[in-house]
Write a protein that holds these residues in place. Sequence first.
Motif, PDB file in Angstrom:
ATOM      1  N   ALA A 122       0.817  -1.216   0.000  1.00 14.16           N
ATOM      2  CA  ALA A 122       0.000   0.000   0.000  1.00 14.16           C
ATOM      3  C   ALA A 122       0.849   1.264   0.000  1.00 14.16           C
ATOM      4  CB  ALA A 122      -0.972   0.005   1.167  1.00 14.16           C
ATOM      5  N   VAL A 123       1.978   1.217  -0.704  1.00 15.77           N
ATOM      6  CA  VAL A 123       2.808   2.407  -0.872  1.00 15.77           C
ATOM      7  C   VAL A 123       2.776   2.763  -2.356  1.00 15.77           C
ATOM      8  CG1 VAL A 123       5.125   3.382  -0.717  1.00 15.77           C
ATOM      9  CG2 VAL A 123       4.352   1.749   1.010  1.00 15.77           C
TER      10      VAL A 123
ATOM     11  N   GLN B  82       4.044  -0.830   5.552  1.00 21.26           N
ATOM     12  CA  GLN B  82       4.706   0.116   4.650  1.00 21.26           C
ATOM     13  C   GLN B  82       6.170   0.281   4.999  1.00 21.26           C
ATOM     14  OE1 GLN B  82       2.241   3.641   5.040  1.00 21.26           O
ATOM     15  NE2 GLN B  82       1.034   3.078   3.243  1.00 21.26           N
TER      16      GLN B  82
ATOM     17  N   ARG C 201       2.490   7.378   1.161  1.00 24.58           N
ATOM     18  CA  ARG C 201       1.846   6.403   2.043  1.00 24.58           C
ATOM     19  C   ARG C 201       0.461   6.840   2.488  1.00 24.58           C
ATOM     20  NH1 ARG C 201       6.820   4.901   6.173  1.00 24.58           N
ATOM     21  NH2 ARG C 201       8.496   4.946   4.610  1.00 24.58           N
ATOM     22  N   ILE C 202       0.251   8.181   2.513  1.00 24.75           N
ATOM     23  CA  ILE C 202      -0.900   8.716   3.246  1.00 24.75           C
ATOM     24  C   ILE C 202      -2.251   8.399   2.603  1.00 24.75           C
ATOM     25  CG2 ILE C 202      -1.475  11.075   2.465  1.00 24.75           C
ATOM     26  CD1 ILE C 202      -0.400  11.924   5.300  1.00 24.75           C
TER      27      ILE C 202
ATOM     28  N   TRP D 264      -3.358   5.854   0.717  1.00 24.84           N
ATOM     29  CA  TRP D 264      -3.796   4.487   0.993  1.00 24.84           C
ATOM     30  C   TRP D 264      -4.205   4.326   2.455  1.00 24.84           C
ATOM     31  CZ3 TRP D 264      -5.648   0.467  -1.319  1.00 24.84           C
ATOM     32  CH2 TRP D 264      -5.354   0.218  -2.658  1.00 24.84           C
ATOM     33  N   LEU D 265      -3.400   4.918   3.365  1.00 29.89           N
ATOM     34  CA  LEU D 265      -3.701   4.781   4.793  1.00 29.89           C
ATOM     35  C   LEU D 265      -5.061   5.384   5.120  1.00 29.89           C
ATOM     36  CD1 LEU D 265      -0.302   5.555   6.556  1.00 29.89           C
ATOM     37  CD2 LEU D 265      -1.484   3.362   6.397  1.00 29.89           C
ATOM     38  N   LEU D 266      -5.313   6.584   4.559  1.00 29.35           N
ATOM     39  CA  LEU D 266      -6.594   7.248   4.804  1.00 29.35           C
ATOM     40  C   LEU D 266      -7.739   6.387   4.294  1.00 29.35           C
ATOM     41  CD1 LEU D 266      -6.030  11.026   3.976  1.00 29.35           C
ATOM     42  CD2 LEU D 266      -6.839  10.038   6.122  1.00 29.35           C
TER      43      LEU D 266
ATOM     44  N   TYR E 155      15.206   4.625  -1.228  1.00 26.70           N
ATOM     45  CA  TYR E 155      14.675   4.960   0.090  1.00 26.70           C
ATOM     46  C   TYR E 155      15.270   6.264   0.613  1.00 26.70           C
ATOM     47  CZ  TYR E 155      13.508   4.638   5.024  1.00 26.70           C
ATOM     48  OH  TYR E 155      13.042   4.918   6.284  1.00 26.70           O
TER      49      TYR E 155
ATOM     50  N   THR F  82      14.486   9.594  -1.328  1.00 25.18           N
ATOM     51  CA  THR F  82      13.145  10.171  -1.249  1.00 25.18           C
ATOM     52  C   THR F  82      13.047  11.013   0.024  1.00 25.18           C
ATOM     53  OG1 THR F  82      12.336   8.151  -2.283  1.00 25.18           O
ATOM     54  CG2 THR F  82      10.680   9.581  -1.304  1.00 25.18           C
ATOM     55  N   SER F  83      12.526  12.224  -0.080  1.00 27.54           N
ATOM     56  CA  SER F  83      12.440  13.096   1.095  1.00 27.54           C
ATOM     57  C   SER F  83      11.364  12.589   2.051  1.00 27.54           C
ATOM     58  CB  SER F  83      12.111  14.517   0.660  1.00 27.54           C
ATOM     59  OG  SER F  83      10.784  14.549   0.180  1.00 27.54           O
ATOM     60  N   VAL F  84      11.447  13.040   3.312  1.00 28.27           N
ATOM     61  CA  VAL F  84      10.462  12.649   4.323  1.00 28.27           C
ATOM     62  C   VAL F  84       9.058  13.008   3.831  1.00 28.27           C
ATOM     63  CG1 VAL F  84       9.591  13.239   6.622  1.00 28.27           C
ATOM     64  CG2 VAL F  84      12.023  12.788   6.276  1.00 28.27           C
ATOM     65  N   PHE F  85       8.920  14.213   3.279  1.00 30.47           N
ATOM     66  CA  PHE F  85       7.615  14.669   2.818  1.00 30.47           C
ATOM     67  C   PHE F  85       7.080  13.759   1.712  1.00 30.47           C
ATOM     68  CE2 PHE F  85       4.944  17.279   0.047  1.00 30.47           C
ATOM     69  CZ  PHE F  85       3.964  17.646   0.963  1.00 30.47           C
TER      70      PHE F  85
ATOM     71  N   GLU G 266      20.959  -1.019  -0.205  1.00 25.65           N
ATOM     72  CA  GLU G 266      20.948   0.431   0.045  1.00 25.65           C
ATOM     73  C   GLU G 266      21.015   0.702   1.546  1.00 25.65           C
ATOM     74  OE1 GLU G 266      17.403   2.596  -0.907  1.00 25.65           O
ATOM     75  OE2 GLU G 266      18.375   4.512  -0.494  1.00 25.65           O
TER      76      GLU G 266
ATOM     77  N   ASN H 229      -1.040  -1.451   8.793  1.00 24.54           N
ATOM     78  CA  ASN H 229      -0.686  -0.903   7.482  1.00 24.54           C
ATOM     79  C   ASN H 229       0.574  -0.054   7.527  1.00 24.54           C
ATOM     80  OD1 ASN H 229      -2.875  -2.123   6.258  1.00 24.54           O
ATOM     81  ND2 ASN H 229      -4.227  -0.394   6.627  1.00 24.54           N
TER      82      ASN H 229
ATOM     83  N   LYS I  31      14.370   9.075  10.121  1.00 24.71           N
ATOM     84  CA  LYS I  31      13.564   9.381   8.940  1.00 24.71           C
ATOM     85  C   LYS I  31      12.117   8.901   9.143  1.00 24.71           C
ATOM     86  CE  LYS I  31      14.008   9.709   4.062  1.00 24.71           C
ATOM     87  NZ  LYS I  31      15.019  10.049   3.084  1.00 24.71           N
TER      88      LYS I  31
ATOM     89  N   HIS J 106       7.969  10.611   1.121  1.00 25.45           N
ATOM     90  CA  HIS J 106       7.641   9.315   1.719  1.00 25.45           C
ATOM     91  C   HIS J 106       6.228   9.369   2.291  1.00 25.45           C
ATOM     92  CE1 HIS J 106      10.805   6.339   1.604  1.00 25.45           C
ATOM     93  NE2 HIS J 106      11.731   7.233   1.858  1.00 25.45           N
ATOM     94  N   ALA J 107       5.947  10.434   3.078  1.00 23.50           N
ATOM     95  CA  ALA J 107       4.633  10.570   3.705  1.00 23.50           C
ATOM     96  C   ALA J 107       3.552  10.631   2.624  1.00 23.50           C
ATOM     97  CB  ALA J 107       4.601  11.808   4.582  1.00 23.50           C
TER      98      ALA J 107
ATOM     99  N   ILE K 294       4.110  13.314  10.250  1.00 22.73           N
ATOM    100  CA  ILE K 294       3.243  13.856   9.199  1.00 22.73           C
ATOM    101  C   ILE K 294       2.028  12.941   8.995  1.00 22.73           C
ATOM    102  CG2 ILE K 294       3.107  14.563   6.775  1.00 22.73           C
ATOM    103  CD1 ILE K 294       6.075  15.032   6.769  1.00 22.73           C
ATOM    104  N   VAL K 295       2.325  11.642   8.809  1.00 21.20           N
ATOM    105  CA  VAL K 295       1.247  10.692   8.525  1.00 21.20           C
ATOM    106  C   VAL K 295       0.269  10.622   9.693  1.00 21.20           C
ATOM    107  CG1 VAL K 295       0.753   8.241   8.187  1.00 21.20           C
ATOM    108  CG2 VAL K 295       2.621   9.312   6.927  1.00 21.20           C
TER     109      VAL K 295
ATOM    110  N   LEU L 145      -3.775  11.558   9.682  1.00 23.89           N
ATOM    111  CA  LEU L 145      -4.798  10.561   9.985  1.00 23.89           C
ATOM    112  C   LEU L 145      -5.627  10.992  11.197  1.00 23.89           C
ATOM    113  CD1 LEU L 145      -2.994   7.115   9.497  1.00 23.89           C
ATOM    114  CD2 LEU L 145      -4.353   8.398   7.870  1.00 23.89           C
TER     115      LEU L 145
ATOM    116  N   ILE M 205       8.471  10.886   9.213  1.00 22.55           N
ATOM    117  CA  ILE M 205       7.359  10.486   8.345  1.00 22.55           C
ATOM    118  C   ILE M 205       6.125  10.196   9.201  1.00 22.55           C
ATOM    119  CG2 ILE M 205       6.557   8.755   6.677  1.00 22.55           C
ATOM    120  CD1 ILE M 205       9.557   8.323   5.948  1.00 22.55           C
TER     121      ILE M 205
END
Lengths: 443, 443
Positions: free
Chosen positions: A258-259, B326, A278-279, A281-283, A266, A269-272, B339, B322, B351, A274-275, B358-359, B363, B355
Motif C-alpha cells: 500500500a505504498v 509500509q 503512504r498517506i 492508501w492509509l486514509l 529509500y 526520497t524526502s520525508v515529505f 541500500e 498498514n 527518517k 515518503h509521507a 506527518i502521517v 490521519l 514520516i
Amino acid sequence: MTVKTTTELLYAKKYAQIKKELNEMNSVDLAELLEQFSQESMVILFRLIAKETAAEVFTNMNTERQQALISTFTEKELKDIFEDMFMDDTVDILEEMPANVVERILDVTDKETRSRINELLQYPQDSAGSIMTTEYVDLKKTMTVREAIAKIKRVGIDQETIYTCYVIENKKLLGIVTAKSLLLNEENVRIGDLMETHVISVRTHDDQEEVSKLFQKYRLISIPVVDTENCMVGIVTFDDAMEVYQEEMAEDIALMAAVQPSDDSYFGTSVFNHAKHRILWLLFLMLSATITGTIISRYEETISAIPLLVSFIPMLMDTGGNCGTQSSTLVIRGIATDEIRFGDLFKVAFKESRIALIVGAALALVNGLRIILMYQDPRLAILLGVSLMCTVYLAELIGCMLPLLAKKVHLDPAIMAAPLITTIVDTCSIMIYFAIATHLFAL
Amino acid sequence: MTVKTTTELLYAKKYAQIKKELNEMNSVDLAELLEQFSQESMVILFRLIAKETAAEVFTNMNTERQQALISTFTEKELKDIFEDMFMDDTVDILEEMPANVVERILDVTDKETRSRINELLQYPQDSAGSIMTTEYVDLKKTMTVREAIAKIKRVGIDQETIYTCYVIENKKLLGIVTAKSLLLNEENVRIGDLMETHVISVRTHDDQEEVSKLFQKYRLISIPVVDTENCMVGIVTFDDAMEVYQEEMAEDIALMAAVQPSDDSYFGTSVFNHAKHRILWLLFLMLSATITGTIISRYEETISAIPLLVSFIPMLMDTGGNCGTQSSTLVIRGIATDEIRFGDLFKVAFKESRIALIVGAALALVNGLRIILMYQDPRLAILLGVSLMCTVYLAELIGCMLPLLAKKVHLDPAIMAAPLITTIVDTCSIMIYFAIATHLFAL
C-alpha cells in the motif's frame, strides 16, 4: 580506491597517482566512489578519469550528480561525453533533466543524432521503444563471414552489443547471426546461409515488462525492436531488460504494501514525499476499517453482556488478515509470472477452498483446546472454532479471487494485496463472529 | 505449432510434417509444447526433435516430465542427451532425480565427466559452485588473436559461452578477453596485451544471491569462479544468475507473506503442501494475537461502561498494521538491494519518525473530524487522535527497526514483514488506546 585514500590523495594534491588508481577501476565502482564526494571534489575527480570511460562513469551516476556535473561542463566536454554515450542512455538522462539542461545537451549534438533522440523521446513511457537503442550491427545476407567480421571491426566499437548482428534488407529484419556462429564458421560462408530466421522480436509500443519477460524466458542477450511495418528500428539489450525487471518488481512490492511506487531509492526520497506516497492508501484503508467498527457498535448489547467476546477480536482479525495475505500474495506472484490467468479463477478458488479446510480445521482445533483449558467453556470453543473456519475460508477465497478480478479489469493485481484484503476480510469475519455469538449465547 | 494442430497431425500420423514444424521452433517453446501432452504422445514428439536441440529441449522441461522421458530412454538415447548437455544443467537435473535415475545417468557418462559431476554435486546448495559450469574457453597469454580465434573455432561449440574467454596460467586466472576485443583487434596482437586484468570473480562457496547481485551491478554476461587458492574452476552465466535472482525474489515475497518458501510453482504444489507451508506461521501468529486479547480482557470494566470504545479497535489495529507494513516493506527492500545497512539504523529510525509525525497528524485530523461530526464528542476525538499518532509512530519505528535487527543476527529480514509486525503493533496500540481511554474518561 576507497573514499578515505582518495580524500587523502586529493588533500595532498597527488593528482597523477589518483589518475593512475582511478583508471584501474571499472566504471560502476568509479561512479559509486565519485557520488560520495562533495561537488567540488567530484568535479576534480571526474576530470582525472580517462576519456574513454568518462561517458560510462557519467551514465552510472545518479541524476542529481549528473546535473551537478553538467553545470560545470564546458560545451566541449558536454559534447565529448554525449558523443561517447549510447543512445538509450542519452534518452534516459534527457528524460530526467530540466528543460534548460536538455536544451544545452541537444545543442551540442549533431543534427542526425538530435533527430534520432527526438524520435526515441516520443515513444510512450514503459514501451519497448523507450528503452531501446539504435546502435546495432546490421549485415546483408549476401555478405560472407569474412565481410561481416570486417564490418564489425569497422563499426563494432560504437555499438552496444556485437554479439547478435541483424540481417536487414530494405529496412526489414530478415534474421539474426550471432558472433558465436561468425567465429565458429568458415570465412567464405554466406550470412544468408548462416542466419537464424525464426527471430523473437518486439514492437516499439510493446510494454517493457513483456519485453523483459521474453529475455527471461528465452535467455536472450538482446532483442530486435520493429515498427508496425516490420522495419527494424532498434534493439533492447539484456542489462536494460534486467533493470526493467527490477523496477517492475520494486513497483509491485511497493503496491503490495500500500505504498505508491516511485523510482527513487529509500534515502533518495524526502520525508515529505515518503509521507505523500503512504498517506492516501492509509486514509482510504482507515476509513474503510470504520465499517467494521460500525458493525461492532451494532452489537453493543452483546458486548455489555459478555465483554470477554471482545478479547477474541484481535486474534480473529489478524488470522483473517494473515490468510488473505498468504493467498493473495501467492496469486499475485502467479499472475506476475504468467502461471495463473483469469481463466484459472475457478481452479484457483477450488484449490484455495481445500487449503482453507485443512488450515481452518487445524487453527480451530488448536484454539479450541486453548479455550477449553483456559475458560472451560465449550460454547466459546465452538463459537471461535466456527468463526475461525469461516474467516479462514473467506480470507483464502477473497485473497485469491480479487487479484484475478483486478487483472480482468486491467488494474494492477498487486493493489489487491495484504492491506486491502485485510480490511475486507475484517468486516466479514466480525459479522460472522457476532452473528454466531448472538445465536449461540441466545442474546 | 499449437497443441491443437500438433494433436491433429499426431492423430493423422503425419510425422514428417510434425518433424519439420517442430524443428522450426526454439527449444524453450518446444519444451512448453511437449509438456502439455500425455506421456505417450510426448515421447513420440520428443523422438521427432532434431538431435542437436533434443538436449536443450530436455533441459527446459520440468522435473516430472524429464523423469518420465528418462524412463523411456534406451541407454544410447540417455547417453546422447547427457553428452550434449552443459555440466551445470546436468547437475541441476541430477539434484532433482531419485537415486536409481541418478545411477542410470552416471552409468552412461564417461569417467572424466562423472568425476567432474561428482565434484560439482559436492558444493553447498545456494553456493556459486552449485550453479557454475566447467565449460569455458581458456586461453594462454602468449597466444595471438589469430590463435585464440582458432582455439574458439576448435572448442567453442561445446562451451556455454564464448563471449568471455579466460586467460589461465598454472590454473590461475590472469585475466579475461571478450569476443568483442578479439573481433575488433588485429590478428597478431598478443592476448597478454589485450586482456583485462581487473577481473570481478567469485569464490566457489560464495552465496549465489551475492553472485547474482554482481551480475546486476556490473551488467556481466558471465563471471569466473575460483577456489581458495585462486585457481579457476568454472563460470556462472547470466541466465543462471537471472534464475537465482528470480528464485530469491520469490522466496523473499513468500516469507514476507508468512508463507514458507518452496521452489515449486503454485499449481505444482499440492493442496496438502500449500497448507503445510502456511499453517505454522498462522498458528504462531494466532497464538501471539491472544496477547492482545488478554490486554483487552483486562479492560472489561471500561468496555462495559463505554461499549462504543470497542468499535474503534479494528480501525486502530488496521492502521497500525498498514503503517508497519509500509515501513517494513521499504526497509526490507532497501536491505535486499544493499541500500540500507545495519549502520543506518538510527538514520532510518529518524527518517521514519519524521514520516510518522506527518502521517499520524494527517490521519488523526481526518479521523477527529469524522468523530466530531458523527458523535459530537471531543474527548473521543482526542482519545483516537492521540492513540492514532502513537500507533503510527510505533508502527513505523518497529517496522523499520526489526528487519535491520533481524539482519544483524543473521536472520532473513523478510520474516520481519507485515504479519509479524502487525501482531506486535496490535498489542502496543491496544495498550495505549485503553490506557488513554481510562484516564480520559476517568474510569
